[in-house]
Design an enzyme around this catalytic site. Structure first.
Site: not given
Length: 351
Positions: A26, A28, A80, A96-98, A157, A254-255
């Site tokens: 988002e 991006n 990430y 990922y570290y989310r 996505n 893609g973004d």
């Protein structure tokens, strides 16, 4: 999130160091639209930490309104690490570290509908929906039918690493059917829903006014159910091949495509031209090493998008094409001035 980009190709285990950058589909899109001359606002949550400071500063530095970004004093900003290979290949790795991050705790309570209600377009992705049950509730709230809502843009996505319970196919299909504009890769549609071609995707998504199926390096095909007059191709479909691009990195393309398509949508351009704008913005991202690129100037992208089919078919874009002096219109950009802003009053918001 803050993303860490590898200093060289190869497995994560073999990469000795990483460069810090920003990441997030988002953000991006918001940054690319702001650079293209539109007013864009990012609505979200980051931690009350240094990484959160960095994200807000960098996104704001791209011209995006960050006044609605919340700071969570109890949860960290997500980060990430990734390799530089195409996401579609087995060589691509991402860690990922989310879990427990500020963004994963977003909900209808922390991101009220009023924060996005004034936009012309609201852009969402399936990534946010995958972060937590509260995030899914937020995306469902923002895509709910209601009078006067913004045009809802939804990029499927699909990130398999974020979906561990097997719910992705049904959840993402349900969200896509509530949107007005949908972006989905042909590979995603087959993996998620077993749909083998664009026609099947269009039939599975009868509600959105516009559906765009991305065909990778081949091009993109779309249907606009609100403006069928003048369409060419199979029925109401419009197929636009992608230009030839000397790819530096596929990440972020893609973004960028979504940003180019939405920029042309805000300007009221026809479907074929919107697809070409998407391809050109994607080509800008493909020819730089990071997720974000300086987009082509509006007058240049308009000129390239207006090429006849034969000239479009010979277009060849390489690194630096968005900023280089124009010698051959098929290979270079024009001028080092960078993107021109036009003072448009159009607005896009991206939680």
């Amino acid at each position: 999130m803050v993303t860490f980009l590898p200093s060289r190709p190869g497995r994560l285990a073999d990469v000795p160091s990483f460069a810090r950058a920003i990441g997030g589909a988002e953000t991006n899109v918001a940054c690319a639209l702001a650079a293209a001359g539109h007013r864009a606002k990012w609505v979200g949550r980051v931690g009350g930490d240094g990484f959160g400071d960095h994200l807000v500063e960098v996104v704001g530095g791209h011209g995006v309104d960050v006044t609605a970004v919340g700071r969570d004093p109890h949860r960290p900003t997500g980060i990430y690490f990734r390799t530089d290979e195409d996401r579609a290949t087995d060589a691509h790795e991402v860690v990922y570290y989310r879990a427990g991050s500020a963004a994963s705790a977003m909900s209808p309570a922390t991101v009220p509908y009023e924060s996005v209600a004034g936009a012309r377009i609201l852009h969402l992705t399936g990534i946010t929906a995958a972060l937590s049950g509260d995030c899914l509730a937020l995306v469902r709230e923002l895509t709910a039918p209601r009078p006067g809502r913004p045009l809802v843009s939804f990029d499927v996505n699909h990130r398999p690493a974020l979906w561990r319970d097997g719910d992705a196919p049904g959840v993402l299909l349900g969200l896509a059917r509530r949107a007005d504009v949908v972006f989905v890769g042909a590979d995603e549609a087959e993996r998620l829903w077993g749909l083998e071609d664009a026609r099947a995707v269009f039939e599975a998504l009868p509600e959105p006014g516009t559906v765009v199926v991305k065909l990778g390096g081949t091009g993109a095909v779309a249907v606009d159910r609100e403006a069928r007059a003048g369409s060419t191709g199979n029925g109401n479909d419009v197929l636009v091949p992608a230009p030839r691009v000397d790819v530096v990195s596929p990440i972020g393309a893609g973004d960028a495509f979504a940003a180019g398509f939405l920029s042309a949508t805000l300007r009221g351009l026809d479907l074929r031209t919107r697809l070409r704008h998407g391809h050109l913005m994607a080509a800008a991202a493909l020819t730089v090493p990071g997720d974000l690129a300086v987009p082509p100037r509006r007058d240049r992208v308009d000129r390239l998008a207006a090429l006849d089919d034969a000239a479009w078919g010979t277009l060849h874009l390489g690194p630096g094409w968005t900023e280089a002096d124009e010698k051959d219109p098929g290979r270079t950009g024009e001028g080092p001035e960078g993107p021109g802003r036009t003072g448009d009053d159009q607005e896009v918001r991206t939680p």
